[in-house]
Design an enzyme around this catalytic site. Structure first.
Site, PDB file in Angstrom:
ATOM      1  CG  HIS A 162      -0.741   1.578   7.305  1.00  0.00           C
ATOM      2  ND1 HIS A 162       0.163   1.134   8.240  1.00  0.00           N
ATOM      3  CD2 HIS A 162      -0.022   2.281   6.395  1.00  0.00           C
ATOM      4  CE1 HIS A 162       1.385   1.572   7.911  1.00  0.00           C
ATOM      5  NE2 HIS A 162       1.284   2.266   6.792  1.00  0.00           N
ATOM      6  CD  GLU A 163      -1.067   2.795   2.704  1.00  0.00           C
ATOM      7  OE1 GLU A 163      -0.625   3.953   2.578  1.00  0.00           O
ATOM      8  OE2 GLU A 163      -0.319   1.825   2.938  1.00  0.00           O
ATOM      9  CG  HIS A 222       0.505   7.046   5.391  1.00  0.00           C
ATOM     10  ND1 HIS A 222       1.642   7.568   5.954  1.00  0.00           N
ATOM     11  CD2 HIS A 222       0.728   5.719   5.288  1.00  0.00           C
ATOM     12  CE1 HIS A 222       2.515   6.606   6.180  1.00  0.00           C
ATOM     13  NE2 HIS A 222       1.974   5.469   5.796  1.00  0.00           N
ATOM     14  CD  GLN A 247       3.349   5.891   2.573  1.00  0.00           C
ATOM     15  OE1 GLN A 247       2.316   5.370   2.155  1.00  0.00           O
ATOM     16  NE2 GLN A 247       4.329   5.205   3.129  1.00  0.00           N
ATOM     17  N   GLY A 290       0.836  -1.189   0.000  1.00  0.00           N
ATOM     18  CA  GLY A 290       0.000   0.000   0.000  1.00  0.00           C
ATOM     19  C   GLY A 290       0.869   1.236   0.000  1.00  0.00           C
ATOM     20  CB  CYS A 334       5.252   2.363   7.342  1.00  0.00           C
ATOM     21  SG  CYS A 334       4.822   3.893   6.513  1.00  0.00           S
ATOM     22  CG  LEU A 335       6.535   1.043   1.346  1.00  0.00           C
ATOM     23  CD1 LEU A 335       5.942   1.275  -0.036  1.00  0.00           C
ATOM     24  CD2 LEU A 335       7.609  -0.027   1.306  1.00  0.00           C
TER      25      LEU A 335
END
Length: 174
Positions: free
Chosen positions: A141-142, A145, A51, A46, A99-100
């Site tokens: 989660h996204e 963000h 991000q 994701g 997380c990226l």
């Protein structure tokens, strides 16, 4: 398309609240394609637009849960424009999240097990669906963000400090 640079903590942009997309047009579709390429390149499941430094309410997700005959994951990327959580279950689930934007760091996060979400797809078509399992976790989660919230905000201060310390040590080691 292009692989974009992923913004990592402590970059302040990750704390910004993303702006709604006014219209799903070719520019948004290009962003979705670039985000999808970036997500795959980073081996993520994701990615939120913030991000990659874009303050728009756009998310791409591909859980890549199924494998093809060649043993490689079957890609089925989904785009979510202006996603919003309408309702969540009382039942909770725990998942080891990563997380990226916080590379190679993971922590157990407790979230609602299910959520009802409304969004537009890459063609501007409205959808509303109840999500569960890993997709529900990933979507929450996204969307976090998009609201300037990171998964480490859902864990204790002690655990959060440990994650940040491990990340900084990893960065120093090169």
């Amino acid at each position: 398309m292009a692989v974009l640079e992923i913004v990592e903590i402590p970059d302040a942009r990750l704390r910004a609240v993303s702006k709604p997309v006014a219209q799903v047009d070719d520019a948004v579709r290009r962003l979705i394609a670039d985000m999808t390429d970036t997500m795959y390149d980073a081996h993520g499941i994701g990615l939120a637009a913030i991000q990659v430094g874009v303050e728009q309410r756009v998310v791409v997700i591909d859980l890549q849960a199924e494998e093809g005959e060649d043993g490689k994951p079957i890609r089925n990327p989904q785009a979510y424009v202006n996603p919003e959580i309408l309702d969540v279950s009382d039942e909770l689930s725990t998942y080891s999240e990563g997380c990226l934007s916080i590379p190679e760091q993971y922590a157990e996060v407790v979230r609602p097990a299910r959520c009802r979400v409304r969004w537009l797809d890459e063609n501007g078509t409205a959808h509303e669906e109840e999500l569960d399992g890993l997709l529900a976790t990933c979507m929450q989660h996204e969307i976090d963000h998009l609201n300037g919230v990171l998964f480490i905000d859902h864990i204790s201060r002690l655990k959060r400090d440990m994650v940040v310390k491990k990340l900084n040590k990893m960065r120093k080691m090169g």
